[in-house]
Motif scaffolding. Structure first.
Motif, PDB file in Angstrom:
ATOM      1  N   SER A 614       1.835  41.389 -31.253  1.00  0.00           N
ATOM      2  CA  SER A 614       0.730  42.344 -31.165  1.00  0.00           C
ATOM      3  C   SER A 614      -0.369  41.808 -30.478  1.00  0.00           C
ATOM      4  O   SER A 614      -1.358  42.253 -30.135  1.00  0.00           O
ATOM      5  N   GLU A 615      -0.272  40.348 -29.768  1.00  0.00           N
ATOM      6  CA  GLU A 615      -1.241  39.738 -29.127  1.00  0.00           C
ATOM      7  C   GLU A 615      -0.988  39.379 -27.736  1.00  0.00           C
ATOM      8  O   GLU A 615      -1.542  38.794 -26.876  1.00  0.00           O
ATOM      9  N   TRP A 616       0.035  39.851 -27.548  1.00  0.00           N
ATOM     10  CA  TRP A 616       0.800  39.870 -26.174  1.00  0.00           C
ATOM     11  C   TRP A 616      -0.351  40.671 -24.971  1.00  0.00           C
ATOM     12  O   TRP A 616      -0.721  41.642 -25.086  1.00  0.00           O
ATOM     13  N   PRO A 617      -0.879  39.733 -24.075  1.00  0.00           N
ATOM     14  CA  PRO A 617      -1.728  40.237 -23.107  1.00  0.00           C
ATOM     15  C   PRO A 617      -0.991  40.974 -22.043  1.00  0.00           C
ATOM     16  O   PRO A 617       0.140  40.973 -21.846  1.00  0.00           O
ATOM     17  N   PRO A 618      -1.878  41.807 -21.182  1.00  0.00           N
ATOM     18  CA  PRO A 618      -1.116  42.740 -20.103  1.00  0.00           C
ATOM     19  C   PRO A 618      -0.372  41.979 -19.116  1.00  0.00           C
ATOM     20  O   PRO A 618       0.641  42.194 -18.876  1.00  0.00           O
ATOM     21  N   GLY A 619      -1.195  40.762 -18.825  1.00  0.00           N
ATOM     22  CA  GLY A 619      -0.369  40.217 -17.615  1.00  0.00           C
ATOM     23  C   GLY A 619       0.799  39.232 -17.915  1.00  0.00           C
ATOM     24  O   GLY A 619       1.489  39.475 -18.844  1.00  0.00           O
ATOM     25  N   CYS A 620       0.725  37.719 -17.348  1.00  0.00           N
ATOM     26  CA  CYS A 620       1.498  36.786 -17.874  1.00  0.00           C
ATOM     27  C   CYS A 620       1.417  36.571 -19.180  1.00  0.00           C
ATOM     28  O   CYS A 620       0.370  36.098 -19.657  1.00  0.00           O
ATOM     29  N   ARG A 621       2.285  36.357 -20.165  1.00  0.00           N
ATOM     30  CA  ARG A 621       2.148  36.080 -21.567  1.00  0.00           C
ATOM     31  C   ARG A 621       1.923  34.677 -21.825  1.00  0.00           C
ATOM     32  O   ARG A 621       1.494  34.250 -22.779  1.00  0.00           O
ATOM     33  N   PHE A 622       2.223  33.726 -20.649  1.00  0.00           N
ATOM     34  CA  PHE A 622       1.937  32.580 -20.899  1.00  0.00           C
ATOM     35  C   PHE A 622       0.486  31.985 -20.393  1.00  0.00           C
ATOM     36  O   PHE A 622       0.098  30.855 -20.577  1.00  0.00           O
ATOM     37  N   GLN A 623      -0.146  32.872 -19.964  1.00  0.00           N
ATOM     38  CA  GLN A 623      -1.635  32.555 -19.106  1.00  0.00           C
ATOM     39  C   GLN A 623      -2.455  31.739 -20.256  1.00  0.00           C
ATOM     40  O   GLN A 623      -3.045  30.860 -19.390  1.00  0.00           O
ATOM     41  N   ALA A 624      -2.379  32.187 -21.549  1.00  0.00           N
ATOM     42  CA  ALA A 624      -3.434  31.331 -22.217  1.00  0.00           C
ATOM     43  C   ALA A 624      -3.113  29.681 -22.398  1.00  0.00           C
ATOM     44  O   ALA A 624      -4.118  29.027 -22.526  1.00  0.00           O
ATOM     45  N   ARG A 625      -1.778  29.385 -21.977  1.00  0.00           N
ATOM     46  CA  ARG A 625      -1.667  27.981 -22.147  1.00  0.00           C
ATOM     47  C   ARG A 625      -1.116  27.560 -20.644  1.00  0.00           C
ATOM     48  O   ARG A 625      -0.767  26.259 -20.699  1.00  0.00           O
ATOM     49  N   CYS A 626      -1.310  28.266 -19.752  1.00  0.00           N
ATOM     50  CA  CYS A 626      -0.895  27.624 -18.336  1.00  0.00           C
ATOM     51  C   CYS A 626      -1.830  27.104 -17.680  1.00  0.00           C
ATOM     52  O   CYS A 626      -3.013  27.873 -17.392  1.00  0.00           O
ATOM     53  N   PRO A 627      -1.797  26.000 -17.236  1.00  0.00           N
ATOM     54  CA  PRO A 627      -2.636  25.322 -16.441  1.00  0.00           C
ATOM     55  C   PRO A 627      -3.203  25.823 -15.119  1.00  0.00           C
ATOM     56  O   PRO A 627      -3.880  25.727 -14.584  1.00  0.00           O
ATOM     57  N   PHE A 628      -2.194  26.929 -14.566  1.00  0.00           N
ATOM     58  CA  PHE A 628      -2.292  27.438 -13.332  1.00  0.00           C
ATOM     59  C   PHE A 628      -2.559  28.760 -13.224  1.00  0.00           C
ATOM     60  O   PHE A 628      -2.492  29.358 -12.321  1.00  0.00           O
ATOM     61  N   ALA A 629      -3.039  29.209 -14.318  1.00  0.00           N
ATOM     62  CA  ALA A 629      -3.133  30.761 -14.337  1.00  0.00           C
ATOM     63  C   ALA A 629      -4.865  31.059 -13.693  1.00  0.00           C
ATOM     64  O   ALA A 629      -5.459  30.285 -13.390  1.00  0.00           O
ATOM     65  N   THR A 630      -4.401  32.348 -12.856  1.00  0.00           N
ATOM     66  CA  THR A 630      -5.490  32.719 -12.234  1.00  0.00           C
ATOM     67  C   THR A 630      -5.920  34.067 -12.288  1.00  0.00           C
ATOM     68  O   THR A 630      -5.190  34.779 -13.365  1.00  0.00           O
ATOM     69  N   GLU A 631      -6.428  34.852 -11.963  1.00  0.00           N
ATOM     70  CA  GLU A 631      -7.099  36.005 -12.133  1.00  0.00           C
ATOM     71  C   GLU A 631      -5.621  37.127 -12.017  1.00  0.00           C
ATOM     72  O   GLU A 631      -5.445  38.025 -12.708  1.00  0.00           O
ATOM     73  N   GLU A 632      -5.129  36.804 -11.108  1.00  0.00           N
ATOM     74  CA  GLU A 632      -4.031  37.603 -10.577  1.00  0.00           C
ATOM     75  C   GLU A 632      -2.920  37.663 -11.794  1.00  0.00           C
ATOM     76  O   GLU A 632      -2.070  38.828 -12.103  1.00  0.00           O
ATOM     77  N   CYS A 633      -2.672  36.441 -12.386  1.00  0.00           N
ATOM     78  CA  CYS A 633      -1.779  36.394 -13.273  1.00  0.00           C
ATOM     79  C   CYS A 633      -2.075  37.531 -14.657  1.00  0.00           C
ATOM     80  O   CYS A 633      -1.338  37.532 -15.348  1.00  0.00           O
ATOM     81  N   ALA A 634      -3.344  37.620 -14.816  1.00  0.00           N
ATOM     82  CA  ALA A 634      -3.616  38.561 -15.859  1.00  0.00           C
ATOM     83  C   ALA A 634      -3.751  39.831 -15.612  1.00  0.00           C
ATOM     84  O   ALA A 634      -3.741  40.619 -16.347  1.00  0.00           O
ATOM     85  N   ALA A 635      -3.597  40.222 -14.176  1.00  0.00           N
ATOM     86  CA  ALA A 635      -3.909  41.644 -13.902  1.00  0.00           C
ATOM     87  C   ALA A 635      -2.676  42.343 -14.281  1.00  0.00           C
ATOM     88  O   ALA A 635      -3.029  43.629 -14.906  1.00  0.00           O
ATOM     89  N   ALA A 636      -1.515  42.085 -14.110  1.00  0.00           N
ATOM     90  CA  ALA A 636       0.021  43.038 -14.222  1.00  0.00           C
ATOM     91  C   ALA A 636       0.935  42.213 -14.920  1.00  0.00           C
ATOM     92  O   ALA A 636       0.822  40.860 -14.727  1.00  0.00           O
ATOM     93  N   ALA A 637       1.802  42.854 -15.333  1.00  0.00           N
ATOM     94  CA  ALA A 637       3.129  42.353 -15.930  1.00  0.00           C
ATOM     95  C   ALA A 637       3.748  41.463 -14.669  1.00  0.00           C
ATOM     96  O   ALA A 637       3.761  42.125 -13.631  1.00  0.00           O
ATOM     97  N   ILE A 638       4.237  40.274 -15.093  1.00  0.00           N
ATOM     98  CA  ILE A 638       4.886  39.595 -14.065  1.00  0.00           C
ATOM     99  C   ILE A 638       6.347  39.935 -13.971  1.00  0.00           C
ATOM    100  O   ILE A 638       7.041  39.878 -14.944  1.00  0.00           O
ATOM    101  N   PRO A 639       7.016  40.092 -12.913  1.00  0.00           N
ATOM    102  CA  PRO A 639       8.451  40.410 -12.885  1.00  0.00           C
ATOM    103  C   PRO A 639       9.266  39.289 -12.937  1.00  0.00           C
ATOM    104  O   PRO A 639       8.740  38.159 -12.355  1.00  0.00           O
TER     105      PRO A 639
END
Ligand code: SF4
Lengths: 662, 314
Positions: A614-639
């Protein structure tokens, strides 16, 4: 007699009921339930009307109307009159005081005695606990009525004395419930979870005990009240209570029973009143229990976590189901002609309040003969659910939304076709808890012989020979002896060997091993893995291994599929994964658990935790823990993208991040 | 092995029977009046009353009285009714058959139907599951004596299918016996059958979610055998426990049911004894009920052992 309602263990419901987003309090929940509201208001109204009978009753309890004796309902007498022309409604109201107050006495006595004793038993445990258990079992085993009759023989027509005695008789039952709640809360899993998440403090435990106990006790007391009313009116009915003309509900039924030849109608309002009041109590208790249960399902820390991750959740609505991330993995699946077991785009979800919530999404992988593919990830990433979906036995509440399986050249739709799967003969399974996986009422011999006969059509004697051979094959030295044993007489390692023997009884081509060594002693883990490898070498078995243990991966796997939050995030051969991991999650795991770690090392040292579905974010699901996360990662599902060699990775920045890391 | 279970049950049952008899004795001690006053009648002299007290042993301390009663009970002597002086054990034995007919028939019928319906509803769920739920609620909430009265009104008074009152001995006419116990047994069954079905279903649903069940299915065991052979067998313990509890409830129920249907059993005797403050009779009935409960639990244990021959039964 009271049958104490047992509350299903939390774990049984966990899979089916992950936390929702909003969590109203107990009272809010209760008010939100129509049954609770209606039954509560009704009970309140009855109680008030009975107490206020001298003012609200249309007639006095013994006013006789000789113009209307034994009459049915009319405007003057809403519920009719009895043979003396007394108004039934008025008598019910006056009689209710006695019935309700003496029943309430039993409830109070049960509470005053049962609560402290139960709490003492729960906290002190040991001998206290046993004595209370013994007494309550003993009293449950006795017909209460005869004691009440004895009380009434000594104190004639004193129903308060009888109901006081009844309260004493049911108190041990209440104490037992209280005890199990206290014990349960002390041991319950979510307290562990709270501790692991770093929010575990004594306050949580205290809050849980109070709220759980309060709920359980009130639920139990509504039941006690219901039973007390039944018992009390039964005694009244027998004429053992207050004497005429004092009305009570029981004596009114008794009066009605004298008139069944002349005026059967009288039975309806009199007995019906008792029935409706007890029913209302039952419904009230039942919705209260539901409200309490729902609250238990929602440990406090969940709420905080949800608040922190306040993002919209990808959800599907039940009627117009929309494919999530369509084309996500499409075209990138390793279409492998050599694979004997090929799982394609499996999505598993549960439904709650009309919303379909996926827990596993578009997972694909394949296994070739002789190969061992490890499905790897932290707890809660969906790997076990994927495995269960792949052999068509999901726990209740979870359903395959879509997904296909190609086994040995035959296609199966995992949503609808699973009963055709060659379970036991083509695809076999071994489980995490080998002792629990063996039927406790059957001997090893029965289980193995049945399995051999089912899959090989052998006769009983022949099947027994084969079973002995199977046990020998899995390294059991005294197969004859082991055949006669029950599951509880086996050690974990031994039981897992028996389970493997059973799995091999049907000469399968695929073995699904769901955390086969996790529950075992470290000393026997290597032996079990060795056994699987040995059987594999001999028969070309394809193994699909679910694990969260790097040691196991290093020891036995050839291919790896890493999962995170319901998705495949990376897949590669074991060498590739250990030498050049691509996904930041895989690298994080490896950094936290050095490659080639020892069996038993778990994937837990990474900071943060896997988000719940129920907490899955729209973009990359690992973003909250990922040291490399950028805005792009949060924007859309990652293929999930595959390279030419068939390696797959679900990260838009993997190339850059690998460069940074190296 | 069987011997051991019997021993275990007896070891549990004997203290239970002690508790039953002690409770009734303590109650008597609390009692304001005494038996001598009742027996002596209103116009007895003080001397008559005193000598009667002496004769009945009422001047002895309570533990001594209890001891006398206990020694008597061991020899099958439960004392005499203070109302008509009849031998308690003898009058109880005369009425035992009626009560046994009711409770045994009712327990067997509701056990068989309840377990059947419960396991089928665990397997198929749906409509049947809902009926079981509703039935269990009704069985809990509707006063059993009221159900009995409604049955009498409908089936005996209106339709005249069964006699409304009275009892015929099995030995004198099996057919009339069956007709005379039909309605009382039906009343007891209606009160409990859905409860047994519900508990059976709950136990089975538990078993259907268990790991060994998944393992059976994963090994290709047909669903029918998974449910009706393996899960049912594994659920034997909670199911038999609830049948045992139901038996206890039925025993309590006979008190009301015998009164409604005018059956000369232990239950109706208990009611009249209560009205007449006939303590020795009540004590005797409590003891009989206790013995019946212990015996039934013993039988259920043996059944359980047959179904589930594990070495240690917890
Ligand atoms: S997509 Fe972005 S957030 Fe996700 S793993 Fe790659 S870098 Fe991290």
């Amino acid at each position: 007699m009271i049958q104490t309602e047992t509350v299903p263990p939390l774990s049984a419901r966990r899979a089916a009921a992950p936390p929702a987003l909003r969590r109203p309090g107990l009272l809010g929940r209760l008010l939100g339930k129509p049954t609770a509201l209606i039954s509560g208001i009704f009970l309140l109204a009855v109680a008030v009307a009975c107490v206020a009978a001298p003012w609200v009753a249309p007639y006095s309890s013994d006013a006789t109307d000789f113009s209307a004796t034994s009459a049915g309902p009319s405007a003057a007498h809403l519920l009719g009159t009895d043979n003396l022309g007394r108004d039934v409604l008025s008598r019910l109201l006056f009689g209710g005081v006695h019935t309700l107050s003496s029943s309430a006495l039993a409830v109070v006595v049960a509470l005053v005695l049962g609560l402290p004793v139960g709490m003492a038993a729960g906290y002190l445990g040991g001998a206290w606990d046993r004595v209370i258990g013994w007494i309550s079992d003993g009293i449950m085993a006795l017909p209460a009525t005869i004691f009440l009759l004895a009380v009434l023989a000594v104190f004639p027509h004193n129903l308060y004395a009888a109901m006081l005695a009844f309260g004493i008789l049911v108190a041990p039952g209440l104490a037992k419930v209280v005890r199990s709640v206290v014990l349960g809360v002390r041991q319950e899993q979510y307290i562990d979870v709270a501790k692991v998440s770093g929010i575990g403090d004594l306050g949580i435990m205290r809050r849980h005990i109070v709220s759980k106990l309060g709920g359980a006790v009130v639920v139990q007391l509504t039941l006690v009240m219901g039973v007390s009313i039944l018992v009390e009116s039964g005694l009244d009915f027998l004429g053992l209570g207050p004497q005429p003309p004092t009305p009570t509900w029981g004596t009114m039924v008794s009066d009605a029973s004298q008139a069944i030849h002349t005026q059967p109608w009288l039975l309806i309002p009199t007995g019906g009143t008792i029935a409706v009041v007890v029913l209302a109590l039952w419904f009230f208790g039942d919705s209260l229990r539901d409200a309490v249960m729902e609250r238990w399902m929602a440990p406090t820390h969940r709420r905080r976590a949800t608040a922190r991750l306040s993002r919209t959740t990808p959800q599907l609505t039940a009627p117009g189901r929309r494919r999530l991330h369509a084309g996500d993995a499409r075209g990138t699946v390793r279409r492998d002609a050599e694979a004997v077991f090929d799982v394609q785009e499996v999505t598993v979800a549960f439904e709650r309040d009309g919303v379909i919530q996926p827990v596993v999404e578009e997972v694909s992988f394949s296994v070739r003969p002789g190969e061992t593919v490890a499905l790897l990830g932290e707890s809660g990433c969906g790997k076990s659910v994927t495995a269960r979906a792949a052999f068509g036995l999901l726990p209740a509440g979870l359903d395959v939304q879509h997904g296909r399986l190609r086994y040995d050249g035959t296609d199966y739709d995992l949503q609808s076709d699973t009963s055709r799967l060659p379970r036991g003969s083509g695809i076999s399974v071994i489980f995490q808890e080998p002792v629990a996986a063996l039927d406790p009422t059957l001997t090893v011999g029965r289980i193995l012989v049945d399995s051999v006969r089912r899959h090989r059509g052998a006769g009983r004697a022949e099947a027994r020979e084969i079973a002995l051979g199977l046990l020998d094959d899995v390294g059991i030295h005294d197969p004859d002896q082991v055949l006669g044993r029950y599951a509880h007489e086996l050690s974990g390692g031994m039981a897992q060997r028996v389970c493997i023997a059973r799995a091999l009884a049907g000469q399968p081509k695929v073995l699904i091993a769901d955390e086969p060594t996790t529950a075992l002693d470290v000393t026997v883990q290597a032996g079990v893995l060795e056994l699987i490898r040995e059987r594999q070498a001999e028969t070309g078995l394809a193994v699909m291994l679910v694990t969260h243990d790097w040691g196991v991966v290093a020891d036995i796997a050839t291919q790896c599929v890493v999962m995170y939050a319901g998705q495949v995030v990376e897949s590669a051969t074991v060498e590739e994964l250990f030498t050049s991991p691509r996904h930041p999650y895989t690298r994080g795991l490896l950094a936290a658990n050095p490659a080639g770690g020892h069996p038993g090392e778990r994937l837990t040292a990474l900071p943060g935790r896997v988000p719940a579905p129920s907490e899955w974010p729209p973009g990359c699901r690992f973003q909250a823990r990922c040291p490399f996360a950028t805005e792009e990662c949060a924007a859309a599902a990652i293929p999930l993208e595959a390279d030419n060699g068939g390696r797959r990775v679900r990260c838009i920045r993997w190339k850059e991040t690998v460069d940074v890391a190296s | 092995m069987t011997g051991k279970i019997i021993l275990k049950r007896v070891a549990f049952g004997i203290p239970l029977l002690f508790v039953v008899s002690i409770i009734t004795f303590v109650l008597v001690a609390l009692s304001p009046g005494d038996a001598a006053r009742v027996l002596a009648g209103p116009d007895a002299t003080q001397a008559d009353y005193e000598s009667l007290r002496q004769q009945l042993g009422l001047n002895d301390p309570l533990p001594v009285q209890y001891w006398h009663w206990l020694v008597g009970a061991m020899h099958g002597n439960l004392g005499h009714s203070i109302v008509n002086g009849s031998d308690v054990a003898q009058s109880l034995n005369e009425r035992l058959g009626v009560t046994l007919s009711l409770v045994i028939l009712a327990t067997i019928i509701s056990g068989v139907i309840g377990i059947l319906v419960g396991s089928v509803s665990a397997h198929r769920g749906g409509m049947l599951g809902k009926i079981v739920d509703v039935g269990a609620i009704a069985g809990f909430a509707l006063p059993h004596f009221w159900i009995g009265l409604i049955l009498v009104t409908l089936l005996a008074v209106q339709l005249r299918l069964f006699p409304a009152l009275g009892y015929v001995n099995l030995s004198s006419s099996p057919e009339l016996w069956l007709r005379s116990v039909s309605l009382p047994v039906l009343t007891l069954v209606i009160g409990g059958v859905a409860g047994i079905a519900k508990q059976t279903r709950d136990a089975m649903l538990n078993g259907l979610g268990a790991e060994y069940t998944v393992a059976h299915r994963a090994d290709g065991v047909p669903e029918r055998s998974v449910v009706y052979r393996h899960v049912l067998r594994n659920s034997a313990s909670p199911i038999l426990a609830v049948v045992g509890l139901h038996f206890v409830g039925t025993l309590s129920g006979t008190v009301l049911v015998e009164q409604i249907f005018g059956l000369p059993g232990l239950g109706s005797l208990a009611v009249s004894a209560t009205n007449q403050h006939d303590i020795p009779v009540i004590q005797g009935i409590a003891l009989y009920f206790g013995i019946l409960v212990v015996l039934v639990n013993l039988v259920l244990d043996l059944v359980y052992r047959r179904l589930n021959p594990k070495v240690d039964v917890s």
